[in-house]
Design a protein around this motif. Structure first.
Motif, PDB file in Angstrom:
ATOM      1  N   GLU A  37       0.809  -1.217   0.000  1.00 37.51           N
ATOM      2  CA  GLU A  37       0.000   0.000   0.000  1.00 37.51           C
ATOM      3  C   GLU A  37       0.846   1.273   0.000  1.00 37.51           C
ATOM      4  OE1 GLU A  37      -2.593   0.216   3.336  1.00 37.51           O
ATOM      5  OE2 GLU A  37      -3.548   2.056   2.618  1.00 37.51           O
ATOM      6  N   LEU A  38       1.881   1.295   0.830  1.00 38.09           N
ATOM      7  CA  LEU A  38       2.666   2.525   0.974  1.00 38.09           C
ATOM      8  C   LEU A  38       4.035   2.423   0.316  1.00 38.09           C
ATOM      9  CD1 LEU A  38       1.723   3.555   4.619  1.00 38.09           C
ATOM     10  CD2 LEU A  38       0.706   4.290   2.460  1.00 38.09           C
ATOM     11  N   ALA A  39       4.199   1.508  -0.615  1.00 42.42           N
ATOM     12  CA  ALA A  39       5.470   1.403  -1.340  1.00 42.42           C
ATOM     13  C   ALA A  39       5.777   2.735  -2.019  1.00 42.42           C
ATOM     14  CB  ALA A  39       5.385   0.288  -2.370  1.00 42.42           C
ATOM     15  N   SER A  40       7.053   3.098  -2.064  1.00 47.34           N
ATOM     16  CA  SER A  40       7.454   4.330  -2.758  1.00 47.34           C
ATOM     17  C   SER A  40       7.367   4.154  -4.260  1.00 47.34           C
ATOM     18  CB  SER A  40       8.897   4.699  -2.420  1.00 47.34           C
ATOM     19  OG  SER A  40       9.065   4.876  -1.062  1.00 47.34           O
ATOM     20  N   GLY A  41       7.744   2.973  -4.708  1.00 52.31           N
ATOM     21  CA  GLY A  41       7.905   2.769  -6.148  1.00 52.31           C
ATOM     22  C   GLY A  41       6.813   1.910  -6.755  1.00 52.31           C
ATOM     23  N   PHE A  42       6.546   2.198  -8.021  1.00 52.53           N
ATOM     24  CA  PHE A  42       5.712   1.329  -8.851  1.00 52.53           C
ATOM     25  C   PHE A  42       6.681   0.386  -9.569  1.00 52.53           C
ATOM     26  CE2 PHE A  42       3.125   5.098  -8.395  1.00 52.53           C
ATOM     27  CZ  PHE A  42       1.809   4.650  -8.434  1.00 52.53           C
ATOM     28  N   ASP A  43       6.516  -0.903  -9.385  1.00 51.88           N
ATOM     29  CA  ASP A  43       7.404  -1.837 -10.080  1.00 51.88           C
ATOM     30  C   ASP A  43       7.134  -1.798 -11.581  1.00 51.88           C
ATOM     31  OD1 ASP A  43       8.699  -2.488  -7.808  1.00 51.88           O
ATOM     32  OD2 ASP A  43       7.910  -4.522  -7.641  1.00 51.88           O
ATOM     33  N   LEU A  44       8.203  -1.898 -12.338  1.00 51.03           N
ATOM     34  CA  LEU A  44       8.117  -1.829 -13.800  1.00 51.03           C
ATOM     35  C   LEU A  44       8.356  -3.206 -14.402  1.00 51.03           C
ATOM     36  CD1 LEU A  44      10.169   1.425 -14.492  1.00 51.03           C
ATOM     37  CD2 LEU A  44       7.686   1.153 -14.194  1.00 51.03           C
ATOM     38  N   TYR A  45       7.597  -3.513 -15.438  1.00 48.66           N
ATOM     39  CA  TYR A  45       7.632  -4.835 -16.061  1.00 48.66           C
ATOM     40  C   TYR A  45       8.302  -4.767 -17.432  1.00 48.66           C
ATOM     41  CZ  TYR A  45       4.423  -6.090 -12.335  1.00 48.66           C
ATOM     42  OH  TYR A  45       3.870  -6.312 -11.099  1.00 48.66           O
ATOM     43  N   ALA A  46       9.137  -5.742 -17.707  1.00 46.48           N
ATOM     44  CA  ALA A  46       9.884  -5.742 -18.973  1.00 46.48           C
ATOM     45  C   ALA A  46       8.961  -6.061 -20.144  1.00 46.48           C
ATOM     46  CB  ALA A  46      11.004  -6.781 -18.905  1.00 46.48           C
ATOM     47  N   ALA A  47       9.046  -5.237 -21.178  1.00 47.26           N
ATOM     48  CA  ALA A  47       8.247  -5.481 -22.384  1.00 47.26           C
ATOM     49  C   ALA A  47       9.138  -6.017 -23.515  1.00 47.26           C
ATOM     50  CB  ALA A  47       7.518  -4.205 -22.803  1.00 47.26           C
ATOM     51  N   VAL A  48      10.128  -6.829 -23.156  1.00 44.67           N
ATOM     52  CA  VAL A  48      10.972  -7.444 -24.186  1.00 44.67           C
ATOM     53  C   VAL A  48      10.114  -8.419 -25.001  1.00 44.67           C
ATOM     54  CG1 VAL A  48      13.236  -7.206 -23.073  1.00 44.67           C
ATOM     55  CG2 VAL A  48      11.745  -9.088 -22.406  1.00 44.67           C
ATOM     56  N   SER A  49      10.348  -8.481 -26.306  1.00 41.02           N
ATOM     57  CA  SER A  49       9.516  -9.353 -27.132  1.00 41.02           C
ATOM     58  C   SER A  49       9.883 -10.823 -26.929  1.00 41.02           C
ATOM     59  CB  SER A  49       9.636  -8.968 -28.605  1.00 41.02           C
ATOM     60  OG  SER A  49      10.996  -8.879 -28.950  1.00 41.02           O
ATOM     61  N   GLU A  50      11.132 -11.086 -26.585  1.00 47.08           N
ATOM     62  CA  GLU A  50      11.559 -12.452 -26.268  1.00 47.08           C
ATOM     63  C   GLU A  50      12.597 -12.383 -25.162  1.00 47.08           C
ATOM     64  OE1 GLU A  50      14.798 -12.966 -29.836  1.00 47.08           O
ATOM     65  OE2 GLU A  50      12.659 -13.269 -30.261  1.00 47.08           O
ATOM     66  N   PRO A  51      12.850 -13.494 -24.457  1.00 50.66           N
ATOM     67  CA  PRO A  51      13.810 -13.447 -23.352  1.00 50.66           C
ATOM     68  C   PRO A  51      15.144 -12.863 -23.808  1.00 50.66           C
ATOM     69  CG  PRO A  51      12.678 -15.547 -23.354  1.00 50.66           C
ATOM     70  CD  PRO A  51      12.248 -14.828 -24.615  1.00 50.66           C
ATOM     71  N   LEU A  52      15.682 -11.991 -22.971  1.00 45.87           N
ATOM     72  CA  LEU A  52      16.916 -11.302 -23.324  1.00 45.87           C
ATOM     73  C   LEU A  52      18.008 -11.682 -22.318  1.00 45.87           C
ATOM     74  CD1 LEU A  52      17.118  -7.666 -24.458  1.00 45.87           C
ATOM     75  CD2 LEU A  52      18.679  -8.420 -22.695  1.00 45.87           C
ATOM     76  N   ASP A  53      19.100 -12.234 -22.850  1.00 46.40           N
ATOM     77  CA  ASP A  53      20.221 -12.628 -21.986  1.00 46.40           C
ATOM     78  C   ASP A  53      21.170 -11.461 -21.801  1.00 46.40           C
ATOM     79  OD1 ASP A  53      19.340 -15.184 -21.643  1.00 46.40           O
ATOM     80  OD2 ASP A  53      20.536 -16.022 -23.284  1.00 46.40           O
ATOM     81  N   LEU A  54      21.404 -11.113 -20.535  1.00 51.29           N
ATOM     82  CA  LEU A  54      22.344 -10.039 -20.219  1.00 51.29           C
ATOM     83  C   LEU A  54      23.576 -10.689 -19.579  1.00 51.29           C
ATOM     84  CD1 LEU A  54      21.987  -7.017 -20.645  1.00 51.29           C
ATOM     85  CD2 LEU A  54      21.244  -6.818 -18.270  1.00 51.29           C
ATOM     86  N   GLY A  55      24.650 -10.729 -20.342  1.00 50.26           N
ATOM     87  CA  GLY A  55      25.885 -11.366 -19.849  1.00 50.26           C
ATOM     88  C   GLY A  55      26.590 -10.458 -18.846  1.00 50.26           C
ATOM     89  N   PRO A  56      27.556 -11.009 -18.105  1.00 51.39           N
ATOM     90  CA  PRO A  56      28.314 -10.191 -17.154  1.00 51.39           C
ATOM     91  C   PRO A  56      28.917  -8.969 -17.841  1.00 51.39           C
ATOM     92  CG  PRO A  56      28.853 -12.510 -16.885  1.00 51.39           C
ATOM     93  CD  PRO A  56      27.976 -12.421 -18.098  1.00 51.39           C
ATOM     94  N   GLY A  57      28.696  -7.801 -17.269  1.00 56.24           N
ATOM     95  CA  GLY A  57      29.249  -6.558 -17.823  1.00 56.24           C
ATOM     96  C   GLY A  57      28.415  -5.953 -18.937  1.00 56.24           C
ATOM     97  N   GLU A  58      27.399  -6.684 -19.414  1.00 62.31           N
ATOM     98  CA  GLU A  58      26.593  -6.155 -20.532  1.00 62.31           C
ATOM     99  C   GLU A  58      25.475  -5.240 -20.038  1.00 62.31           C
ATOM    100  OE1 GLU A  58      27.068  -9.699 -23.854  1.00 62.31           O
ATOM    101  OE2 GLU A  58      25.148  -9.486 -22.810  1.00 62.31           O
ATOM    102  N   ARG A  59      25.061  -4.326 -20.913  1.00 59.53           N
ATOM    103  CA  ARG A  59      23.930  -3.459 -20.591  1.00 59.53           C
ATOM    104  C   ARG A  59      22.921  -3.502 -21.729  1.00 59.53           C
ATOM    105  NH1 ARG A  59      28.227   0.318 -21.822  1.00 59.53           N
ATOM    106  NH2 ARG A  59      27.693   1.591 -23.652  1.00 59.53           N
ATOM    107  N   ALA A  60      21.672  -3.170 -21.400  1.00 58.19           N
ATOM    108  CA  ALA A  60      20.614  -3.168 -22.420  1.00 58.19           C
ATOM    109  C   ALA A  60      19.521  -2.198 -22.003  1.00 58.19           C
ATOM    110  CB  ALA A  60      20.023  -4.567 -22.569  1.00 58.19           C
ATOM    111  N   LEU A  61      18.911  -1.583 -23.020  1.00 60.88           N
ATOM    112  CA  LEU A  61      17.791  -0.664 -22.783  1.00 60.88           C
ATOM    113  C   LEU A  61      16.514  -1.489 -22.889  1.00 60.88           C
ATOM    114  CD1 LEU A  61      17.563   2.346 -22.230  1.00 60.88           C
ATOM    115  CD2 LEU A  61      17.460   2.738 -24.693  1.00 60.88           C
ATOM    116  N   ILE A  62      15.811  -1.612 -21.774  1.00 55.81           N
ATOM    117  CA  ILE A  62      14.649  -2.500 -21.723  1.00 55.81           C
ATOM    118  C   ILE A  62      13.363  -1.677 -21.867  1.00 55.81           C
ATOM    119  CG2 ILE A  62      13.485  -4.309 -20.392  1.00 55.81           C
ATOM    120  CD1 ILE A  62      16.437  -4.923 -20.978  1.00 55.81           C
TER     121      ILE A  62
END
Ligand SMILES: O=c1ccn([C@H]2C[C@H](O)[C@@H](COP(=O)(O)OP(=O)(O)OP(=O)(O)O)O2)c(=O)[nH]1
Ligand SMILES: [Mg+2]
Length: 162
Positions: A37-62
């Protein structure tokens, strides 16, 4: 009853309406949700079209599959989820991400994997949280001299050795 402080028109006891628009093709993606009820944040859900693998050190715009319109004087911050950071080293690279009140594009989350294992991001998985904040409307006025204070230019730990 205690009075609410005046924040330039935004009352803390009043609900502020923010419009959210689902972007086409994302009807199955959960809208941002508060998990308590009193959470500060709204959790955000990934809208990736298919599972996305993020390897160590990698970044991605989700993608999140939605866009916002909020009143002037607000911003939204994109912050990491501590559980993902603690368990998997997954965090937001530009934390806190800034969503400007006049931004109408898709809200996106820049994730980076600081862990040692590949982390898979699945569609509709919670990846970050969004916290709304008030931002005072500021006018920057250039002057030639600033007033004097006790601290002056001291900073970066000048008040102690630790
Ligand atoms: O985590 C983020 C950060 C930003 N944005 C969007 C909303 C924000 O209003 C816009 C610009 O963000 P920012 O000002 O941080 O980026 P910039 O590099 O300064 O780009 P710009 O020149 O477009 O302002 O990008 C996101 O969707 N997610
Ligand atoms: Mg910018």
């Amino acid at each position: 009853m205690r009075p609410s402080p005046d924040l330039g028109g935004i009352s803390l006891s009043e609900r502020i309406e923010v419009f959210i628009k689902r972007l086409p093709g994302n009807e199955d993606i959960a809208l941002p949700q508060k998990m308590s009820e009193l959470a500060s944040g709204f959790d955000l859900y990934a809208a990736v079209s298919e599972p996305l693998d993020l390897g160590p050190g990698e970044r991605a715009l989700i993608p999140t599959g939605f866009a916002l319109a909020m009143p002037a004087g607000l911003e939204a911050q994109i912050r990491p989820r501590s559980g993902l950071a603690f368990k998997h080293g997954i965090t937001s690279l530009n934390t806190p991400g800034t969503i400007d009140a006049d931004y109408r594009g898709e809200v996106k989350v820049l994730l980076i994997n600081h862990g040692k294992e590949t982390f898979t991001i699945n569609r509709n998985e919670r990846i970050a949280q969004m916290v709304f904040q008030t931002v005072p409307l500021i006018t920057l006025t250039e002057v030639s001299e600033l007033d004097e204070t006790e601290r002056g230019a001291g900073g970066f730990g000048h008040t102690g050795t630790k």
